[in-house]
Every structure is written in C-alpha cells, then in structure tokens.
Design an enzyme around this catalytic site. Structure first.
Site, PDB file in Angstrom:
ATOM      1  N   SER A  89      -5.131  14.477 -49.107  1.00 44.64           N
ATOM      2  CA  SER A  89      -6.112  14.066 -49.798  1.00 44.64           C
ATOM      3  C   SER A  89      -5.718  12.262 -50.465  1.00 44.64           C
ATOM      4  O   SER A  89      -5.411  12.566 -51.567  1.00 44.64           O
ATOM      5  CB  SER A  89      -7.464  14.379 -50.119  1.00 44.64           C
ATOM      6  OG  SER A  89      -8.401  13.967 -50.666  1.00 44.64           O
ATOM      7  N   LYS A 122      -5.348  18.830 -52.103  1.00 49.73           N
ATOM      8  CA  LYS A 122      -5.844  19.185 -50.451  1.00 49.73           C
ATOM      9  C   LYS A 122      -4.029  18.786 -49.419  1.00 49.73           C
ATOM     10  O   LYS A 122      -3.489  17.454 -50.141  1.00 49.73           O
ATOM     11  CB  LYS A 122      -6.456  18.156 -50.061  1.00 49.73           C
ATOM     12  CG  LYS A 122      -7.688  18.428 -50.153  1.00 49.73           C
ATOM     13  CD  LYS A 122      -8.807  19.706 -49.751  1.00 49.73           C
ATOM     14  CE  LYS A 122      -8.946  19.164 -48.706  1.00 49.73           C
ATOM     15  NZ  LYS A 122      -9.783  17.936 -48.084  1.00 49.73           N
ATOM     16  N   GLU A 133      -6.031  18.704 -36.067  1.00 49.16           N
ATOM     17  CA  GLU A 133      -6.944  18.111 -35.806  1.00 49.16           C
ATOM     18  C   GLU A 133      -6.550  16.832 -34.506  1.00 49.16           C
ATOM     19  O   GLU A 133      -7.198  17.412 -33.862  1.00 49.16           O
ATOM     20  CB  GLU A 133      -7.402  17.512 -36.541  1.00 49.16           C
ATOM     21  CG  GLU A 133      -7.439  18.972 -37.898  1.00 49.16           C
ATOM     22  CD  GLU A 133      -8.154  18.042 -39.211  1.00 49.16           C
ATOM     23  OE1 GLU A 133      -9.400  19.173 -39.893  1.00 49.16           O
ATOM     24  OE2 GLU A 133      -8.252  17.304 -39.452  1.00 49.16           O
ATOM     25  N   ASN A 192       1.174  -1.061   0.321  1.00 50.02           N
ATOM     26  CA  ASN A 192       0.129   0.146  -0.043  1.00 50.02           C
ATOM     27  C   ASN A 192       1.259   1.374  -0.546  1.00 50.02           C
ATOM     28  O   ASN A 192       0.392   2.350  -0.392  1.00 50.02           O
ATOM     29  CB  ASN A 192      -1.272   0.174   0.986  1.00 50.02           C
ATOM     30  CG  ASN A 192      -1.540  -0.793   1.058  1.00 50.02           C
ATOM     31  OD1 ASN A 192      -1.897  -2.037   0.142  1.00 50.02           O
ATOM     32  ND2 ASN A 192      -2.398  -1.299   2.617  1.00 50.02           N
ATOM     33  N   THR A 226     -13.118  38.425 -31.738  1.00 47.17           N
ATOM     34  CA  THR A 226     -14.136  38.336 -30.682  1.00 47.17           C
ATOM     35  C   THR A 226     -15.873  37.931 -31.009  1.00 47.17           C
ATOM     36  O   THR A 226     -16.285  38.606 -32.520  1.00 47.17           O
ATOM     37  CB  THR A 226     -15.023  39.710 -29.554  1.00 47.17           C
ATOM     38  OG1 THR A 226     -15.888  41.009 -30.276  1.00 47.17           O
ATOM     39  CG2 THR A 226     -13.687  40.219 -28.946  1.00 47.17           C
ATOM     40  N   HIS A 227     -16.624  36.665 -30.970  1.00 46.12           N
ATOM     41  CA  HIS A 227     -17.294  36.125 -31.300  1.00 46.12           C
ATOM     42  C   HIS A 227     -17.085  35.355 -32.939  1.00 46.12           C
ATOM     43  O   HIS A 227     -18.147  35.489 -33.327  1.00 46.12           O
ATOM     44  CB  HIS A 227     -18.507  37.279 -31.374  1.00 46.12           C
ATOM     45  CG  HIS A 227     -19.138  37.187 -30.162  1.00 46.12           C
ATOM     46  ND1 HIS A 227     -19.776  36.705 -29.005  1.00 46.12           N
ATOM     47  CD2 HIS A 227     -18.851  38.824 -29.467  1.00 46.12           C
ATOM     48  CE1 HIS A 227     -19.673  37.426 -27.463  1.00 46.12           C
ATOM     49  NE2 HIS A 227     -19.376  38.775 -28.499  1.00 46.12           N
TER      50      HIS A 227
END
Length: 498
Positions: free
Chosen positions: A291, A297, A304, A124, A169-170
């Site tokens: 790709s 691509k 990601e 332990n 922002t946003h």
C-alpha cells in the site's frame, strides 16, 4: 496501381470508398494476428491448385517460397533462451485485411503470379479457415497452461499430503478435509476445462477451404488435399455452413469463460485464506503489492485481478453471442467483429492460466493455523452423529442428539470431545467410551471412506490418479517450465521459451 483499383473487389465500382469509412471497415489492425494461419492456409490452397493444374510445379514452388519469405519477414521466429530474437518487420496498415496483406506481399515477391493464388477461393472461406486454425492452436497452448496449473496443484497436494483444513458451506465451517482434497477439487475443474477444450477442438477440426464464397469452389478442387495439409480431419460438409459457422468461436469463448470462473473461485478462496482473519496461506511476495499509504500491507493483487478477469472473458462471449444472433446465411460482414473478442479473450485466458501455475507453486500454507481451525467449532459433529448411526440410532434422531450436545457444549464453552461420558449419556444411552476415538480429527476425516471422500486413504489414491492424468496431459501437449521465458505475440498468446 491506384488505391481504388488495388482493392480485391474494386472492379465493379466506379467511385472510391469514403476515406473515413475505408479506415473504419478495415480489419488489418486486428486480423494481423492471423498472419501465420493465413500463410498456412495459403500454402495448402496452393497445393490444391497444383493438383488441379492451375499452378505448374515451378509456379507452385515460387508461390510457396514467396509465402515462406513473408513469414520470415513478418512473423516472430522461435528462438532459444539467450539467443538474440529476430525482430519482425512492421506490417503497416495499407492492406484492407490480412488476406489482402498476404496477396500484396506475395505480388511484391513473385509478381503477377501471386494473383493466381486467389483462384478458386474466397475471403469468406479464408477467414473461416484462419480462425479454425487459430482457435485449434491456441487450445493446445491453453491446455498446456491448464495442465501446468493442475500440476502445481498436485505438487502442493503432495507436499501437504496429510495436512488438514476446514471445509465450508455457506462460508461457515462444516467438516475437516485434507488440504490435498481441497486442492484436488480444483484439479478436477482444470481437467474438465481441458476436456471441454478438447471437445471444441474436435468439433472445429474440419476444413472450409474449397467452400468458395457461399456455394462451393467453381474449380474442381480436391478439398481433401488442403484438409490433409492443414491437419484437419476432413473437409466441411456444407459450403454455406462452412463460411458462416462461428459456433466453434462461441464454444471456445464459453470454455474460456468457465476456465475464468474456476480461476476466480480459486482466487477468491486464496484471497480470503490470506486475510488475518483466516491466516491459512501466505501470499508470495512476487505476486503481491504493498500500500502506498499503509506500510504494513501486503495486498493480494494477483488473486483480485484473476477474480476480475472472468468479466472480461465473459464479455467477449456475450459480444459474439449477440453478433451471431439472427444472422441470415451465409457470410455477413458482422462476423468480422467476432475476431477482436477472440483475440482479447485468448490473451487474457492464456496469461492468466500461465501465471496461475507460477502463483500456485509459490503459495505457502500455514498448516498449524488450519489444523487449529479444524479442532474447534464442532467440525466433528457429523462424525459424532455417524457414531450413533453405527449404534443403531436413526440418523434424524442421531442428528437431534448431537445437536443437543453441541448446544450444551456452547453453554459450557467446550468441544464434544471434552465432555465426560456421564455428560454424553444425558443425550442418549448409546454413548460409550469408544465415542472419543470416533470424534478425533483423524477419525472424522477417515469416516468419509467413499470414492471421492476425504478419508486419508481415498485422497492418497485420488492424488496418485490425478498425478497420472496431469502427466498424460503434459506428455501430449507439453509442459510449461516455471523458469521458461515468456513472450507475448501479436494476439497476446503466451509461449514458453524453447
């Protein structure tokens, strides 16, 4: 010796374990990652036994030599770049756990003397000690990786010292900022992450050895000996708490979760900025893929994956949280299940942060595209309102006047700086010829002349301060060279080659 009698606890039992249960309950398949820590803790306990008179000098030397031999056989040894690495022997799975494994191998090396090492201790307290050593060591390595990422961000900030970009922002364009200002925001996150890890390391840095199974060792051991040998600040204060405490594990995983959150935010922004719609950065080919269907691509696979890894790390945090919920004092077998999440999250966080530094250093910024984005869309509207404030107009009135001017520009298809003075005066008599100098890109940056603002002088000072702080971290924890070889240990921890 039969398998039944070879168990560390089998004396009281008449029947062997159910074979399937025996296999299911063993932890050697994952706690082998703690071999180095188990050997370190065993050496320290041997020294305490020597001081207590349980081992004499000759026995102590044999035990330590035996432990060193186990380490040389089963642990990957450091090697310099270009050297043929030593290949450790396979550990196998005959042992019940890492404590049993070391005891078995020690008995093979020194005979029944090896059985003396368990005198005055319990598994332990052993696992509690091993985990503290493991987390403490991995915190140091992770801080070095975070320091390297912060260093890569600082180098990019120095390279693009006066380049500009829109802030958002946003997810709508807000005001122009220096690229260095944006990069230094992530440096601040990394520095906070480092401070959290350092706090965690300080709180866990107490030694459970001598706590016994629950009530403390039954021998008069000097607990300070093991604590000093292992670099702990002191022995733990309460044996029941010491053997059942996994706060440090949870705190460590929570810190890793925040690191993952910060990395995912950076990854998301880079993913967006690399799109054709933004075109602010060029992804390094070494960290991108193509790709199989569309030849044109270049996919942001690295960012990601970084964006996704926080889910894996947070999952480990949630697992340990639920494992600890409602556990009575002191040790319970449930705690064995805290180890795999720690090892998995450590592996994920270390490799992610190591690669983040390399990726960040390889990024290419398209300063022309970012500057063009700053020069359209009325990003100087706040500076224009501030101009009116300096002319004595209350901010709410200034906000309304500039809002009206922006609406007029939208209808006309021009920017604020393109209006004539006569056109401006229809929104208020306060506008003068000096308005045009007040809404240039440079003036718009420099009007934010406060500590932490994006005024050029403020950012230059912040950059110098950040560089000093990052260098101080490298001085303490070591730096990670981008050219170093990388090896992944049993626990998936990344070590830079010597």
């Amino acid at each position: 010796m039969s398998e039944h009698s070879a168990k560390m606890w089998s004396g009281r039992f008449r029947e062997p374990l159910d074979p399937l249960f025996d296999h299911w309950q063993r932890s050697i398949k994952f706690d082998r990652a703690l071999l180095s820590e188990e050997i370190m803790a065993s050496r320290a306990h041997a020294r305490a036994l020597l001081a207590a008179g349980v081992l004499n000098d000759g026995e102590y030397s044999k035990v330590v030599d035996g432990l060193d031999g186990i380490a040389s056989r089963f642990i990957q040894q450091p090697h310099t770049l270009g050297e043929q690495p030593h290949t450790p022997e396979p550990m196998g799975s005959d042992a019940e756990d890492i404590h049993h494994f070391v005891e078995m191998k020690l008995v093979e090396a020194v005979g029944d003397l090896g059985l003396k090492l368990h005198t005055g201790r319990s598994r332990n307290e052993q696992i509690a000690t091993d985990l503290r050593l493991y987390v403490r060591e991995r915190i140091g390595i992770l801080i070095a990786h975070l320091g390297a990422w912060a260093g890569a961000l600082v180098e990019q900030a120095k390279t693009h010292r006066d380049a500009v970009m829109p802030s958002y922002t946003h997810l709508q364009r807000a005001e122009p900022v220096l690229v260095a200002h944006w990069l230094l925001a992530y440096v601040q996150m990394a520095l906070r992450d480092i401070s959290r890890l350092e706090d965690c390391a300080r709180r866990l840095n107490y030694c459970p050895l001598g706590s016994g199974a629950v009530a403390g060792a039954t021998l008069a051991l000097d607990r300070n000996i093991a604590a000093q040998e292992l670099g702990f600040l002191a022995p733990t204060a309460n044996s029941m708490d010491a053997t059942s405490d996994r706060d440090f594990v949870l705190e460590y995983l929570q810190a890793l979760t925040v690191i993952g959150l910060h990395a995912s935010r950076f990854a998301e922004e880079i993913t967006l900025f690399a799109t054709a719609e933004f075109g602010f950065v060029e992804l390094p080919e070494a960290f991108s893929t193509g790709s199989s269907a569309m030849p044109q691509k270049k996919n942001p696979d690295f960012t990601e994956l970084v964006r996704a890894k926080v889910g894996r790390i947070h999952g480990a945090t949630e697992t340990v949280t639920l494992l600890l919920k409602g556990l009575p004092l002191a040790y319970n077998k449930d705690m064995q299940e805290t180890q795999e999440p720690v090892f998995a999250a450590t592996s994920t966080a270390h490799l992610m942060t190591y690669l983040l530094a390399r990726f960040t250093g390889a990024l290419k910024f398209r300063n022309d595209r970012m500057r063009a984005a700053c020069e359209s869309g009325y990003l100087n509207a706040m500076a224009a309102a501030t101009y009116l404030v300096h002319k004595g107009v209350p901010f709410r009135k200034a906000h309304e006047k500039i809002g009206n001017a922006v609406r007029y520009c939208l209808d006309k298809g021009c920017e604020l700086g393109d209006l004539t003075l006569d056109e401006l005066k229809q929104f208020g008599p306060e506008f003068e010829e000096d308005f045009f100098a007040a809404v240039t890109l440079e003036a718009t940056l420099d009007c934010h002349d406060v500590i932490g603002g994006t005024a050029r002088s403020r950012v230059h000072a912040a950059l110098a301060e950040a560089e000093e702080r990052v260098q101080a971290i490298a001085d303490v924890y070591g730096s990670v060279s981008m050219g170093d070889a990388v090896s992944v240990g049993d626990a998936g921890v990344i070590h830079a080659g010597a």
